[in-house]
Design an enzyme around this catalytic site. Structure first.
Site, PDB file in Angstrom:
ATOM      1  N   HIS A 189       0.821  -1.206   0.000  1.00  0.00           N
ATOM      2  CA  HIS A 189       0.000   0.000   0.000  1.00  0.00           C
ATOM      3  C   HIS A 189       0.857   1.258   0.000  1.00  0.00           C
ATOM      4  CE1 HIS A 189      -3.856  -2.138   1.521  1.00  0.00           C
ATOM      5  NE2 HIS A 189      -3.842  -2.028   0.228  1.00  0.00           N
ATOM      6  N   CYS A 488       0.809  -8.631 -18.820  1.00  0.00           N
ATOM      7  CA  CYS A 488       0.092  -7.878 -17.797  1.00  0.00           C
ATOM      8  C   CYS A 488       0.806  -7.901 -16.448  1.00  0.00           C
ATOM      9  CB  CYS A 488      -1.335  -8.411 -17.624  1.00  0.00           C
ATOM     10  SG  CYS A 488      -1.419 -10.114 -17.025  1.00  0.00           S
TER      11      CYS A 488
END
Length: 563
Positions: A189, A488
């Protein structure tokens, strides 16, 4: 010079300021032992955890009001952790055994922490979040000050072991010119919020623990370096390069293409509807990886058909002229689900029943997801493509294509994450319409290097020539069978490696939204021939570092982008 992992580009210089204080480990204390004592301790623990959850939500709302909607989502997820019923049960069990509230909370979190730390990248990146909740709850129970970021009036570089989302979300980017942390990774995060805020950041830099408060440093979030006591000329040059690159990126718009017009669609990796605004703002031409796990995690039952359909339709409607590639549920290993337990204890979950392997044990979950996707796409102009994770052989590819056909999905594909699939991509291609290379797992499996083990960092690098060989084999098989072949994984967001991937024959690149402008600019400044020469040079190298150096030598416009 210190080195780590650059996770948010740009440069920032200033004095070191360290996160203040730490919450002490609570003593191994016991309560009075009566039922009444236990009830009181449980009530105190419950109040502390609820207060932490409420504080996190309030912090998220403040951040959202300041324009940081991502922070609200991150802190909302943290609040859910604090309110997790399983955690509450663990605390209660400790207290029933005679442990006082503060120690009970500490011990219950230790159990959760061990599970996450060993679960793989997706959940292990949440360990810092869990530690922050624990420390906040324990601080309340012990009556000691909360840990946090010191207040300063002058710009500074924030240095910490790791940064809690609640601290990161409310930082003022006008004052915090860069982050440096000992721990963390590109999916933590801290990294996500640093990129959202546009603050240069370097993580996984253990040597930063030795930086003294007030030491002047220059942080390069692109190169992943920290220069100690830099000369003013060095700082000025770095800031000029950063500003020049920002200006170039602002001018880089439109569809992805090489300098000579070879089209390379640039797509966004999306983890839920909340990521769509950032993807659109960065000029994504569609979605190359729609992670659907957000619908399934942290719940006792599968989401309803209506809930799934609404979440899928939101992203499909956002790109009416583009395509959206949805990955079916990637459960198991680092994303365990309460309602999809593994068949038994798995000593090595990363090699166990995950992805399509898990869905084949629960075909009703796959069928419901595919049916919801078909309904969500009805009447829309967006091209819906659906791919399965963790496919290994022809039999699995054929199974998934058949499931898609039965559900009315027209464009099935598979992820190439297992070396066996890359080596025999030519056999798999006739079964599906496209490949999408997941370089994170492909690198981990090809090099037998768990991404959570810092000591194996050099083997977790997608620049490893063996990994490039596997990507090349996959792309060649796709060309031979007229299939698409995207990437990806995190490698697609590397502006240098992106050119190499195009040179290997990759037809589209998908990445986190903040990476799109720099990749677009890098491709736009090089021809397809240069990309192909860079790919040949990289594959001819013997190590990841040599591959990176060799490729850069064939890409002459990199310096003008500050790369």
């Amino acid at each position: 010079m210190l080195t780590g992992a650059g996770v948010s580009p740009g440069a920032g210089a200033g004095p070191v300021v360290r996160v203040a204080g730490s919450v002490p480990e609570p003593p191994a204390a016991t309560h009075g032992g009566t039922a009444e004592d236990a009830r009181g301790e449980k009530a105190a623990a419950t109040r502390a955890l609820e207060a932490v959850a409420a504080d996190l939500e309030a912090c998220g709302e403040r951040a959202a009001a300041a324009g940081n909607a991502d922070a609200r989502d991150v802190l909302g997820a943290q609040a859910l952790m604090a309110r997790d019923p399983g955690l509450a049960d663990g605390v209660a069990a400790q207290i029933d055994g005679g442990t006082a509230a503060a120690r009970a909370v500490y011990e219950a979190f230790a159990v959760y922490r061990a599970v996450l730390a060993s679960a793989g990248e997706y959940l292990a990146a949440r360990v810092a979040d869990l530690d922050d909740i624990r420390d906040r709850a324990v601080a309340r129970l012990l009556g000691v000050p909360m840990p946090g970021v010191p207040q300063r009036d002058e710009p500074f570089v924030l240095v910490a072991r790791d940064l809690a989302p609640a601290d990161t979300a409310v930082l003022d980017p006008a004052l915090v010119v860069a982050f440096v942390t000992e721990e963390g990774g590109p999916t933590s995060h801290t990294a996500i919020l640093a990129r959202t805020m546009g603050v240069p950041a370097v993580v996984a830099c253990p040597e930063c623990a030795d930086l003294a408060e007030g030491t002047r440093v220059l942080v390069d979030g692109t190169a992943g370096t920290v220069h100690v006591d830099p000369a003013e000329t060095e700082v000025s040059a770095a800031l000029r390069r950063s500003a020049a690159r920002a200006s170039l990126l602002a001018e880089s718009t439109g569809p992805g293409a090489t300098r000579d017009g070879h089209a390379v669609p640039l797509l966004a990796n999306v983890g839920g509807p909340q990521d769509l605004d950032a993807a659109l703002a960065a000029g994504a031409e569609g979605v190359g990886l729609y992670r659907t796990e957000f619908l399934f995690l942290d719940r006792a039952h599968a989401p309803s058909d209506a809930e799934q359909e609404a979440a899928y339709r939101a992203v499909l409607e956002a790109f009416p002229q583009g395509k959206v590639v949805v990955r079916t549920l990637d459960a198991g290993a680092d994303k365990p689900l309460a309602f999809l337990p593994p068949p038994g204890e798995e000593p090595n979950p990363a090699l166990g029943e995950r992805g399509l392997r898990m869905l084949r044990r629960h075909p009703e979950v796959l069928s419901a997801q595919l049916t919801a996707l078909r309904r969500a796409s009805a009447g829309l102009t967006t091209r819906l493509e659906v791919m399965a994770p963790m496919v290994t052989d022809v039999e699995e590819a054929r199974y998934f294509a058949a499931a898609c056909a039965e559900a009315g999905i027209d464009h099935p594909g598979i992820m190439i994450e297992v070396p066996a699939a890359a080596l025999r991509a030519g056999d798999l291609a006739p079964e599906v319409e496209f490949f999408s290379v997941g370089t994170n797992d492909l690198t981990q499996y090809a090099c037998a290097a768990d991404r959570q083990i810092g000591g194996l960092a050099r083997l977790q690098d997608a620049w490893q020539p063996a990994v490039l060989d596997l990507v090349a084999l996959t792309a060649e098989a796709a060309v031979d069978t007229e299939r698409g072949c995207g990437v990806c994984g995190e490698a697609a967001g590397d502006p240098v490696l992106a050119c190499v991937l195009v040179g290997l024959g990759v037809t589209s690149l998908s990445m986190s939204a903040p990476s799109l402008p720099l990749v677009r600019a890098s491709l736009a400044r090089h021809t397809l021939a240069q990309c192909r020469r860079a790919a040949v040079a990289a594959r001819s190298a013997r190590t990841a570092d040599e591959a990176r150096t060799a490729a850069r030598a064939e890409l002459p416009a990199l310096p003008e982008l500050g790369l």
